[in-house]
Scaffold this active site. Sequence first.
Site, short mmCIF file in Angstrom:
data_model
loop_
_atom_site.label_atom_id
_atom_site.label_comp_id
_atom_site.label_asym_id
_atom_site.label_seq_id
_atom_site.Cartn_x
_atom_site.Cartn_y
_atom_site.Cartn_z
N GLY A 31 11.02 23.20 -75.69
CA GLY A 31 10.63 24.47 -76.32
C GLY A 31 10.39 25.58 -75.33
O GLY A 31 10.80 25.49 -74.17
N HIS A 35 17.40 31.87 -72.66
CA HIS A 35 18.85 31.95 -72.81
C HIS A 35 19.59 30.78 -72.16
O HIS A 35 20.75 30.52 -72.51
CB HIS A 35 19.36 33.32 -72.35
CG HIS A 35 19.06 34.37 -73.37
ND1 HIS A 35 17.83 35.00 -73.44
CD2 HIS A 35 19.79 34.83 -74.41
CE1 HIS A 35 17.84 35.83 -74.47
NE2 HIS A 35 19.01 35.75 -75.08
N GLY A 36 18.96 30.08 -71.23
CA GLY A 36 19.56 28.86 -70.68
C GLY A 36 19.66 27.79 -71.78
O GLY A 36 20.71 27.15 -71.96
N HIS A 37 18.58 27.64 -72.55
CA HIS A 37 18.63 26.70 -73.69
C HIS A 37 19.69 27.14 -74.70
O HIS A 37 20.44 26.33 -75.22
CB HIS A 37 17.28 26.66 -74.41
CG HIS A 37 16.14 26.09 -73.63
ND1 HIS A 37 15.03 26.83 -73.28
CD2 HIS A 37 15.92 24.84 -73.14
CE1 HIS A 37 14.18 26.07 -72.62
NE2 HIS A 37 14.69 24.85 -72.51
N MET A 187 16.66 30.16 -64.97
CA MET A 187 15.77 30.31 -66.14
C MET A 187 15.00 29.02 -66.37
O MET A 187 15.54 27.92 -66.22
CB MET A 187 16.61 30.65 -67.36
CG MET A 187 17.16 32.04 -67.32
SD MET A 187 18.04 32.42 -68.83
CE MET A 187 18.64 34.04 -68.38
N SER A 189 11.30 27.56 -68.74
CA SER A 189 10.16 27.87 -69.60
C SER A 189 8.92 28.15 -68.76
O SER A 189 8.06 28.93 -69.14
CB SER A 189 9.87 26.68 -70.53
OG SER A 189 11.04 26.36 -71.25
N ARG A 190 8.86 27.51 -67.58
CA ARG A 190 7.69 27.70 -66.72
C ARG A 190 7.64 29.10 -66.11
O ARG A 190 6.57 29.55 -65.68
CB ARG A 190 7.66 26.66 -65.60
CG ARG A 190 7.31 25.26 -66.10
CD ARG A 190 7.16 24.29 -64.93
NE ARG A 190 6.68 23.00 -65.37
CZ ARG A 190 7.47 22.00 -65.77
NH1 ARG A 190 8.77 22.16 -65.80
NH2 ARG A 190 6.95 20.85 -66.16
P1 AMP Z 1 13.54 21.80 -70.95
O1 AMP Z 1 13.11 22.47 -72.21
O2 AMP Z 1 13.14 22.53 -69.72
O3 AMP Z 1 13.24 20.34 -70.94
O4 AMP Z 1 15.13 21.90 -70.96
C1 AMP Z 1 15.89 21.42 -72.02
C2 AMP Z 1 17.34 21.36 -71.61
O5 AMP Z 1 17.78 22.66 -71.25
C3 AMP Z 1 17.56 20.48 -70.38
O6 AMP Z 1 18.78 19.77 -70.53
C4 AMP Z 1 17.62 21.47 -69.26
O7 AMP Z 1 18.38 21.03 -68.15
C5 AMP Z 1 18.30 22.64 -69.95
N1 AMP Z 1 17.98 23.88 -69.25
C6 AMP Z 1 16.75 24.38 -68.98
N2 AMP Z 1 16.85 25.52 -68.27
C7 AMP Z 1 18.17 25.72 -68.06
C8 AMP Z 1 18.92 26.72 -67.38
N3 AMP Z 1 18.33 27.72 -66.74
N4 AMP Z 1 20.26 26.61 -67.38
C9 AMP Z 1 20.87 25.57 -68.01
N5 AMP Z 1 20.23 24.61 -68.68
C10 AMP Z 1 18.90 24.67 -68.70
#
Ligand code: AMP
Length: 283
Positions: A31, A35-37, A187, A189-190
Amino acid sequence: MKVFSQKVLIAAAIDKLKAKQLTVGLVPTMGALHHGHLALVKKALNENDTVVVSIFVNPTQFDNNDDLVKYPRTLEGDVALLKTVSENKILVYAPTVDDIYEGHTISNKFDFDGLEFEMEGKFRTGHFDGVGTVVKRFFEIVKPHRAYFGEKDFQQLAIIKKLVEKHHIPVKIIGCPIHREANGLAMSSRNTRLKPEYKKAAPFIYKTLKTAKEKFGTKSANKITEWVEKEFAKHDLLKLEYFIIADTKTLKPVKRKSNQKAYRAFIAVYADDIRLIDNIALN
Ligand code: AMP
């Protein structure tokens, strides 16, 4: 947009879709979507009839309780952002801890053929047992045809591929490139928790990775690592936890470069109490 909090209900909804021969993609997230997500979600929408986005801050993959407590939780905003991509092709699964762990919030133990002992596995005890546990459960609940993971967490992507291979899980794992801010910061969430001066400093991480990549043509991994360590030692705000040049297959630190192998540089940095990771392909 349908938001499910119970596995039995989302599993029933997915069964109905599959009965109509529709394909299902899964994008697991914690969550605080950015935009990466969304890039993962868009790719999944292009390749599947329906996309399940799971939103779950998984307690068993945190080795630091403060990080777990402070992790941003923004379900309403996340749903609004997903609606901008598709109103009716996305199902959100935002379970409670109990829905996933049924009163036993502990990890299973996994053998990922050594991938779990490098980098994040070394610095975050039990992290990949937590990741393996929750992702395997999501695969069992959603039974997706395809699942999407970002190269931002390159080691995690490698470990999920290993999980699927070793446990014979019928899902195709698809890796997606890293999305960055205009200033190069990956990008995350942190990032929303960074104080202004740290936000300003953080693009230094990617800048250093890019210079490391330039140096990789002519310098040894040891020399580059020493250079990166010196650069961060001089920095007032950012604290280097590790910089490692590793073989992309084994994730083991490179000793002697070979033209036959692909390498990546991996980095973890503290900006105040916020831990940021990034990586870059070197050849
Ligand atoms: P997280 O919510 O951080 O656990 O990320 C969920 C998914 O999104 C994971 O597969 C991450 O590798 C991917 N993700 C997070 N940030 C990025 C980003 N900046 N670029 C590409 N994928 C991302």
